[in-house]
Design a protein around this motif. Structure first.
Motif, PDB file in Angstrom:
ATOM      1  N   TRP A  12       0.842  -1.188   0.000  1.00 60.65           N
ATOM      2  CA  TRP A  12       0.000   0.000   0.000  1.00 60.65           C
ATOM      3  C   TRP A  12       0.881   1.243   0.000  1.00 60.65           C
ATOM      4  CZ3 TRP A  12      -3.733  -1.580   4.616  1.00 60.65           C
ATOM      5  CH2 TRP A  12      -4.527  -2.668   4.192  1.00 60.65           C
ATOM      6  N   SER A  13       0.306   2.339  -0.502  1.00 61.75           N
ATOM      7  CA  SER A  13       1.067   3.590  -0.492  1.00 61.75           C
ATOM      8  C   SER A  13       1.288   4.021   0.959  1.00 61.75           C
ATOM      9  CB  SER A  13       0.284   4.673  -1.230  1.00 61.75           C
ATOM     10  OG  SER A  13      -0.862   5.015  -0.463  1.00 61.75           O
ATOM     11  N   GLY A 198      -4.301  -7.650  -3.585  1.00 63.00           N
ATOM     12  CA  GLY A 198      -3.638  -8.704  -4.346  1.00 63.00           C
ATOM     13  C   GLY A 198      -4.391  -8.973  -5.639  1.00 63.00           C
ATOM     14  N   LEU A 199      -3.918  -9.973  -6.376  1.00 60.12           N
ATOM     15  CA  LEU A 199      -4.527 -10.332  -7.668  1.00 60.12           C
ATOM     16  C   LEU A 199      -5.298 -11.635  -7.517  1.00 60.12           C
ATOM     17  CD1 LEU A 199      -1.767  -9.841 -10.396  1.00 60.12           C
ATOM     18  CD2 LEU A 199      -4.131  -9.041 -10.515  1.00 60.12           C
ATOM     19  N   LEU A 200      -6.582 -11.581  -7.815  1.00 55.45           N
ATOM     20  CA  LEU A 200      -7.399 -12.784  -7.663  1.00 55.45           C
ATOM     21  C   LEU A 200      -7.089 -13.795  -8.769  1.00 55.45           C
ATOM     22  CD1 LEU A 200      -9.805 -14.168  -6.189  1.00 55.45           C
ATOM     23  CD2 LEU A 200     -11.284 -13.104  -7.911  1.00 55.45           C
ATOM     24  N   LEU A 201      -6.958 -15.049  -8.367  1.00 54.70           N
ATOM     25  CA  LEU A 201      -6.724 -16.128  -9.318  1.00 54.70           C
ATOM     26  C   LEU A 201      -7.946 -17.039  -9.278  1.00 54.70           C
ATOM     27  CD1 LEU A 201      -4.112 -16.685 -10.898  1.00 54.70           C
ATOM     28  CD2 LEU A 201      -3.499 -18.346  -9.171  1.00 54.70           C
ATOM     29  N   SER A 202      -8.560 -17.248 -10.462  1.00 57.77           N
ATOM     30  CA  SER A 202      -9.757 -18.095 -10.506  1.00 57.77           C
ATOM     31  C   SER A 202      -9.486 -19.330 -11.342  1.00 57.77           C
ATOM     32  CB  SER A 202     -10.921 -17.332 -11.128  1.00 57.77           C
ATOM     33  OG  SER A 202     -11.143 -16.146 -10.420  1.00 57.77           O
ATOM     34  N   PRO A 244      -4.953  -7.921   8.300  1.00 54.32           N
ATOM     35  CA  PRO A 244      -5.578  -6.779   7.644  1.00 54.32           C
ATOM     36  C   PRO A 244      -5.889  -6.982   6.170  1.00 54.32           C
ATOM     37  CG  PRO A 244      -3.341  -6.242   8.401  1.00 54.32           C
ATOM     38  CD  PRO A 244      -3.542  -7.694   8.620  1.00 54.32           C
ATOM     39  N   GLN A 245      -7.071  -6.582   5.783  1.00 52.91           N
ATOM     40  CA  GLN A 245      -7.430  -6.335   4.394  1.00 52.91           C
ATOM     41  C   GLN A 245      -7.614  -4.823   4.301  1.00 52.91           C
ATOM     42  OE1 GLN A 245      -6.691  -9.413   2.731  1.00 52.91           O
ATOM     43  NE2 GLN A 245      -8.310  -8.635   1.395  1.00 52.91           N
ATOM     44  N   SER A 246      -7.805  -4.337   3.082  1.00 50.71           N
ATOM     45  CA  SER A 246      -7.893  -2.887   2.941  1.00 50.71           C
ATOM     46  C   SER A 246      -9.167  -2.303   3.559  1.00 50.71           C
ATOM     47  CB  SER A 246      -7.794  -2.507   1.466  1.00 50.71           C
ATOM     48  OG  SER A 246      -8.677  -3.300   0.726  1.00 50.71           O
ATOM     49  N   GLU A 247     -10.172  -3.153   3.746  1.00 50.47           N
ATOM     50  CA  GLU A 247     -11.411  -2.634   4.324  1.00 50.47           C
ATOM     51  C   GLU A 247     -11.786  -3.381   5.607  1.00 50.47           C
ATOM     52  OE1 GLU A 247     -13.435  -3.924   0.987  1.00 50.47           O
ATOM     53  OE2 GLU A 247     -13.394  -2.010  -0.070  1.00 50.47           O
ATOM     54  N   HIS A 248     -12.461  -2.698   6.475  1.00 54.84           N
ATOM     55  CA  HIS A 248     -13.152  -3.298   7.624  1.00 54.84           C
ATOM     56  C   HIS A 248     -12.274  -3.869   8.734  1.00 54.84           C
ATOM     57  CE1 HIS A 248     -16.481  -2.792   4.995  1.00 54.84           C
ATOM     58  NE2 HIS A 248     -16.199  -3.823   4.225  1.00 54.84           N
ATOM     59  N   ALA A 249     -10.962  -3.706   8.666  1.00 52.60           N
ATOM     60  CA  ALA A 249     -10.131  -4.321   9.705  1.00 52.60           C
ATOM     61  C   ALA A 249     -10.564  -3.854  11.096  1.00 52.60           C
ATOM     62  CB  ALA A 249      -8.662  -4.008   9.470  1.00 52.60           C
TER      63      ALA A 249
END
Lengths: 302, 329
Positions: A12-13, A198-202, A244-249
């Motif tokens: 993250w920045s 991150g980059l989701l892999l499906s 941590p994720q970028s939201e809701h931590a």
């Protein structure tokens, strides 16, 4: 039980990181792990910045622990590790045996993260005698294994369990984010900073499976052990870790606090989490199943 | 350099010895080692015969006990160490520090090597294992470039063994639990990656699907050769592209950098593949033994017939220098 917040796995920045910890300072978290644990090329935040954040969190009453890089390859990374182990103000979380060696040589107390393989009490007790103060239970093991380890490990050793967040599954010399952009790792153009989750892999049938975060691979499902906190208390777990994720931590931390303090039932907490988290959740490892499985509450009680 | 070859049973061990292996490494028939496959590996009697066969010809046998014991299995792992000591193994290859302490305290004469599953990538890590458990040698994970291996060797308190050929782990060994995420079984806990018990091949009119723990790892058109669904070697989608996002099905082959590995002080070259057939063991051992002899004579050049022989037994019929070569990373 205390609540800790693990180190940020993503790139993250600087601004974003400062904002993030400003929020965390106001949350009900007890312990915060700080530092770059994935890739030494990520230089938005230098050690002195981490220490500045550490001071701010300490001032807000949080215990701060400095986390070290998980996979060490270059000599420059060893040098940076050395500098972290020489900071005296904070406990250091060693994420590999080089860090453990450096800290024990200096006779400093230390913690270890979930990627240091401690699968039995015999191993833990060796490190306890070298200064280990706290360990994080490896994410792939079950509550039965934890119960047995707790019986035989030194009782003064604090136990932390990874209870919420994307599961750290693998580390590599290869940078998968650079690979996704057809770039060499040496010329990665810091693409990770464009992917705050991150980059989701499906799979080919479009099912979310993994997350690539530079040299790290994570689960795409979110580990959630909110329904197992009572069991952890009984086993004698000291700390539960949220990643941590970028939201809701901060929200997640507060929900876990309320359940631990019996202010909210785990069923109510689960429905709040279901609303916050859109991805699938998992808890299979805790029940000695595939990590991606989700064992529902009713099944787990049987 | 010492040539360390794999064997999954006694005939394979004999083939390795007869074709020029300096050392053969083996495991017992349970989850105490990282090649825990049905029908593979040694009981005490067969292992003893193997050690006697090798010793009679001036060769060595190492025994891999390189998974991580949990409390319920502890005794199985210490029994394995006792057994290895009893039959005169030249070294045991360990990853768990609890087991290292056990071996050091109960069998002080037994040589300890740090397994690749111990994930030691720096001399500081090696120093820890050496100081505390007197390990004699370490096998490095397949994540370092040649320059980084050199740096480790220059400062290492112990001998260094590196992988020279065989299936390629794209992840740091000992720190990858992708397999248990999909199946509940990992190299650390169970001694197997992407275990056959959880593999499905499902064929329909158009294609063949390979699945692991129900997860679609890859699918193949009728004319395409299908690979084993090792989790990290599947085709997945990200940012609109479907490709081998982690790694292609490929094998490591370091024949081309053999002189460099010798020059930087690598003590031993390890060949992967205890699970492979006696024919594989014969080809790799013969080829590598010839290459190492050539290297000792000077004027080394990789022969195309060596590469051809190795390609034929390689995963996906292709080989790579892996992390040794910076551009792979």
């Amino acid at each position: 039980m205390k609540i800790s917040l693990g180190p940020i796995y993503y790139y993250w920045s600087k601004e974003r990181v400062y904002q993030f910890y400003k929020k965390i300072a106001k949350s009900k978290v007890d312990i915060v792990y700080l530092g770059e644990v994935i890739c030494s090329k990520r230089r938005e935040i230098k050690l002195r910045d981490w220490l500045e954040i550490a001071h701010q969190l300490s001032a807000a009453g949080k215990e701060v622990v400095l986390s070290t890089l998980t996979l060490l390859e270059a000599d420059s990374e060893l040098k940076r590790l050395n500098r972290i182990t020489q900071v005296n103000e904070y406990l250091v979380e060693a994420n590999d045996f080089a860090a453990i060696g450096l800290l024990s040589k200096q006779q400093k107390p230390f913690a270890i993260g979930p990627s240091v393989n401690m699968y039995n009490a015999q191993s833990l007790n060796i490190l306890f005698n070298k200064g280990l103060k706290r360990w994080c239970f490896p994410v792939e093991l079950s509550h039965e294994t934890l119960t047995s380890i707790m019986e035989d490990k030194n009782s003064k050793l604090e136990t932390e369990v990874f209870a919420f967040g994307k599961l750290p599954l693998a580390f590599s010399a290869r940078c998968f984010t650079a690979r996704a952009y057809n770039l060499d790792k040496d010329d990665c153009q810091y693409k990770c900073i464009e992917h705050e989750k991150g980059l989701l892999l499906s799979t080919k049938e479009d099912k979310s499976f993994l997350i690539m975060n530079g040299i790290q691979t994570l689960s795409s499902s979110t580990l959630n052990l909110i329904n197992n906190l009572e069991q952890m208390k009984e086993i004698g777990v000291d700390i539960i870790r949220i990643n941590p994720q970028s939201e809701h931590a901060d929200n997640i931390i507060d929900i876990f606090r309320d359940v631990i303090d019996n202010k909210v039932s785990s069923a109510d907490a689960q429905s709040i989490i279901d609303k916050l988290i859109s991805q699938k959740q998992c808890n299979g490892y805790w029940f000695e199943q595939a990590g991606m499985d989700m064992v529902e509450l009713a099944q787990s009680m049987q | 350099m010492e040539l360390v070859c794999p064997a999954g049973n006694l005939p394979a061990l004999k083939i390795a010895v007869d074709n020029g292996a300096d050392t053969v490494y083996i495991g017992f028939g349970d989850d105490t080692n990282a090649r825990h496959f049905a029908g593979l590996n040694f009981n005490e009697d067969r292992a003893k015969q193997g050690v006697e066969y090798a010793h009679a010809r001036g060769r060595k046998v190492y025994i891999a006990i390189n998974t991580y014991p949990q409390p319920s299995g502890w005794q199985r792992w210490t029994d394995a160490i006792d057994r290895a000591a009893r039959i005169g193994a030249d070294a045991v290859i360990l990853a768990d520090i609890g087991l290292m302490a056990y071996a050091k305290n109960n069998h002080p004469e037994l040589n300890l090597h740090l397994s690749v599953q111990g994930s030691a990538t720096s001399y500081e890590a090696l120093d820890f294992y050496c100081q505390n458990f007197y390990i004699k040698r370490a096998v490095l994970p397949r994540v370092l470039s040649v320059a980084q291996v050199k740096k480790v060797i220059e400062n290492s308190p112990v001998e260094i063994e590196v992988f020279g050929f065989g299936s390629l782990c794209v992840m740091v060994e000992g720190r990858c639990i992708l397999s248990s995420y999909a199946t509940g079984r990992s190299p650390n806990t169970y001694g197997a990656c992407s275990p056959a018990s959880h593999v499905e091949y499902i064929e329909n009119d158009i294609q063949l699907e390979t699945r692991l723990g129900g997860v679609l790892i890859d699918s193949y058109e009728k004319h395409e050769p299908a690979g084993y669904p090792t989790l990290c070697k599947g085709r997945f989608e990200t940012m609109g592209n479907t490709y081998y996002a982690l790694e292609e099905p490929t094998s490591l082959n370091t024949l081309d950098i053999l002189p460099e590995l010798k020059k930087i002080g690598v003590k031993a070259i390890k060949i992967e593949g205890r699970q492979r057939s006696p024919a594989y063991i014969r080809t790799v051992t013969k080829t590598w033994s010839e290459a190492l002899k050539q290297l000792d004579r000077g004027h080394y050049q990789t022969k195309s017939e060596w590469n051809r022989a190795l390609s034929e037994i390689s995963e996906g019929f292709q080989t790579t220098l892996g992390a040794y070569h910076r551009s792979w990373q």
